[in-house]
Design a protein around this motif. Structure first.
Motif, PDB file in Angstrom:
ATOM      1  N   HIS A 232      -5.910 -41.469  30.705  1.00  7.40           N
ATOM      2  CA  HIS A 232      -5.441 -40.077  30.623  1.00  7.40           C
ATOM      3  C   HIS A 232      -6.311 -39.251  29.675  1.00  7.40           C
ATOM      4  O   HIS A 232      -6.533 -38.061  29.897  1.00  7.40           O
ATOM      5  CB  HIS A 232      -3.980 -40.021  30.169  1.00  7.40           C
TER       6      HIS A 232
ATOM      7  N   VAL B 268      -9.245 -36.677  30.399  1.00  6.72           N
ATOM      8  CA  VAL B 268      -9.081 -35.274  30.769  1.00  6.72           C
ATOM      9  C   VAL B 268      -9.713 -34.339  29.730  1.00  6.72           C
ATOM     10  O   VAL B 268     -10.127 -33.231  30.063  1.00  6.72           O
ATOM     11  CB  VAL B 268      -7.579 -34.933  30.978  1.00  6.72           C
TER      12      VAL B 268
ATOM     13  N   THR C  35     -12.397 -31.758  31.226  1.00 12.26           N
ATOM     14  CA  THR C  35     -12.019 -30.339  31.149  1.00 12.26           C
ATOM     15  C   THR C  35     -13.069 -29.536  30.388  1.00 12.26           C
ATOM     16  O   THR C  35     -13.414 -28.413  30.785  1.00 12.26           O
ATOM     17  CB  THR C  35     -10.637 -30.199  30.484  1.00 12.26           C
TER      18      THR C  35
ATOM     19  N   ARG D 285      -4.806 -27.536  32.529  1.00 11.02           N
ATOM     20  CA  ARG D 285      -5.255 -28.817  33.083  1.00 11.02           C
ATOM     21  C   ARG D 285      -5.046 -29.963  32.084  1.00 11.02           C
ATOM     22  O   ARG D 285      -4.600 -31.053  32.456  1.00 11.02           O
ATOM     23  CB  ARG D 285      -6.737 -28.704  33.464  1.00 11.02           C
ATOM     24  N   VAL D 286      -5.364 -29.705  30.811  1.00 10.82           N
ATOM     25  CA  VAL D 286      -5.162 -30.752  29.800  1.00 10.82           C
ATOM     26  C   VAL D 286      -3.676 -31.062  29.671  1.00 10.82           C
ATOM     27  O   VAL D 286      -3.246 -32.223  29.672  1.00 10.82           O
ATOM     28  CB  VAL D 286      -5.742 -30.326  28.437  1.00 10.82           C
TER      29      VAL D 286
ATOM     30  N   GLU E  21      -1.847 -33.266  32.252  1.00  9.93           N
ATOM     31  CA  GLU E  21      -2.167 -34.693  32.351  1.00  9.93           C
ATOM     32  C   GLU E  21      -1.000 -35.502  31.767  1.00  9.93           C
ATOM     33  O   GLU E  21      -0.490 -35.188  30.689  1.00  9.93           O
ATOM     34  CB  GLU E  21      -3.459 -34.972  31.561  1.00  9.93           C
TER      35      GLU E  21
ATOM     36  N   VAL F 152      -0.293 -36.573  27.901  1.00 13.65           N
ATOM     37  CA  VAL F 152      -1.203 -35.769  27.079  1.00 13.65           C
ATOM     38  C   VAL F 152      -0.520 -34.448  26.727  1.00 13.65           C
ATOM     39  O   VAL F 152       0.017 -33.765  27.601  1.00 13.65           O
ATOM     40  CB  VAL F 152      -2.536 -35.481  27.811  1.00 13.65           C
TER      41      VAL F 152
END
Lengths: 282, 282
Positions: free
Chosen positions: A208, A211, A215, A232-233, A236, A239
């Motif tokens: 994970h 990312v 990113t 996007r982060v 995850e 996260v």
């Protein structure tokens, strides 16, 4: 390759540096670490070795830079392994003092502070962290400094971008006779920035954590806006984003993404806090 | 006696110190001042001269150690007079940098702090004063430091007792390679501790200011209790007591008067703030 000499007191380290400079060492390099060395450190140790006649690595888990509730007690300590790794890199001296040797009177009365610049970004979630790191590195600089006639360099990884900037500021603001040499981030094959704290990650969490890098790559390539990158982060599994910002790399002032800016990310992956950064190409 | 060489830049001073050490100067002494030199300073300059091969006096009115509303703008500046006086004492180098030379980027991002120890006593009425003084002296130490092989001493008057203690703490906490040598208070014939600020006193105020010393003498002799001593200072016309306490001279912790303790007094005489101190005989 000879094993490095391990010095545990300030006086012993000073004597060794002075003796080796007197014996002809024409330059001194210092790599400050908290030990638990990984490939990232060893890359920097290699540069310290290659660029200086005398290569010194300090291994000291500095209590001042851990906040309450942080992992000072559980931070990995394995000096024998570290010394063996540094022997392979040809390091000359390892400085591994006790907490009592570095802070004989307990918490120092007089210390180093970075004020507002150390209270933002990483400093916002880790109050006192940078002041603690600056305080110990300031001591290391005055302890190791070989004197005005001998070039003296100190090596810091670019992964801790805010730390690197503050160390450069300290050298300038304190007139330290040391040149800071930044060393690029070392990554796993799949892009995870190497960190002592990666060992806290399960295999799944390490997956994970990728990312962060992917990113940053997409952001730096202009494929994502800052807001899309943040989402996007955070999307995850396992996260949790702390911050993703772009800053002026000279001042750390937050600014919009632009060529030459530095993108900084911090996130918790499970209970482990990770950071990474990348320059947006100029 | 030759006039001292006046250096105005950090680079020039460093070159001069290095050249003179290379030419055989076996020890370096530094007296940090803000100029407007009086007999008290010259007494210390004389010791700096006598005890070292190379005698350096800095003359720099440091903005960081003045609070808002303090006398930074009006603080006396008379470098030519100071240099002439230092010539008589045989001082080798005068370091007289501009504010821009010492703080090229304005207020330093990274600085020195003395925390609670610098916030009590003088620090209580002069917030930031000691941090400013420590920050500039820290720079002077790294600028002048001749290297590990050459003894390096710095001279501070005992009049500024809290400053002296904090400088000693900084040397210890920062591992500076400098030995602090304290110099006893110089007084007028009638007992007034010499200070650059005495020039602000009218003849009448200077008379009233004598109560500080005479009260310390009586307190140290056991002729007055602390409370009686406080009342005596405060009863003097045009004198307003700030504090009169006795402290442990090693830690500045406030304690009852006892043999070996240090009595510290601060008072306004008219608009001028004066301080003085005296050891209670052991």
């Amino acid at each position: 390759m000879n094993a490095p000499l391990v010095c545990t007191t300030v006086a012993q380290l000073r004597e060794e540096v002075a003796a080796r400079v007197a014996a002809g060492a024409a330059s001194v390099g210092l790599l400050p670490t908290m030990g638990a060395l990984h490939r990232g450190h060893l890359e920097i140790a290699r540069r310290t070795r290659a660029e200086n006649d005398l290569a010194v690595v300090s291994v000291f888990v500095n209590p001042l830079q851990f906040g309450p509730g942080e992992d000072f007690e559980s931070y990995p300590r394995r000096l024998d392994d570290d010394v063996a790794l540094l022997a392979e890199e040809g390091v000359d001296l390892v400085f591994a003092p006790s907490v009592e040797e570095m802070y004989p009177d307990g918490t120092p009365v007089v210390s180093v502070t970075s004020g507002a610049a150390g209270a933002m970004l990483e400093g916002a979630t880790r109050p006192g962290h940078f002041d603690g790191a600056l305080t110990v590195v300031n001591k290391l600089f005055t302890i190791v400094a070989p004197g005005p006639a001998t070039p003296f360099r100190a090596y810091f990884g670019e992964k801790d971008a805010q730390q690197l900037l503050l160390m450069q500021r300290m050298v300038r603001d304190f007139d330290h006779r040391v040149e800071i040499r930044p060393v690029p981030i070392v990554r796993s094959e799949r892009g995870l920035a190497l960190s002592s704290r990666n060992q806290y990650l399960s295999a799944e969490q390490a997956e994970h954590a990728l990312v962060l890098h992917s990113t940053l790559v997409a952001l730096a390539a202009g494929e994502l806006t800052l807001e899309q990158a943040r989402r996007r982060v955070d999307a995850e599994p396992d996260v949790s984003l702390d911050y993703l910002v772009t800053v002026d790399p000279a001042t750390l002032t937050v600014q919009e993404p632009r060529p030459g800016a530095l993108a900084l990310v911090a996130a918790w992956v499970g209970p482990t806090r990770l950071i990474d950064n990348m320059r947006i190409p100029a």
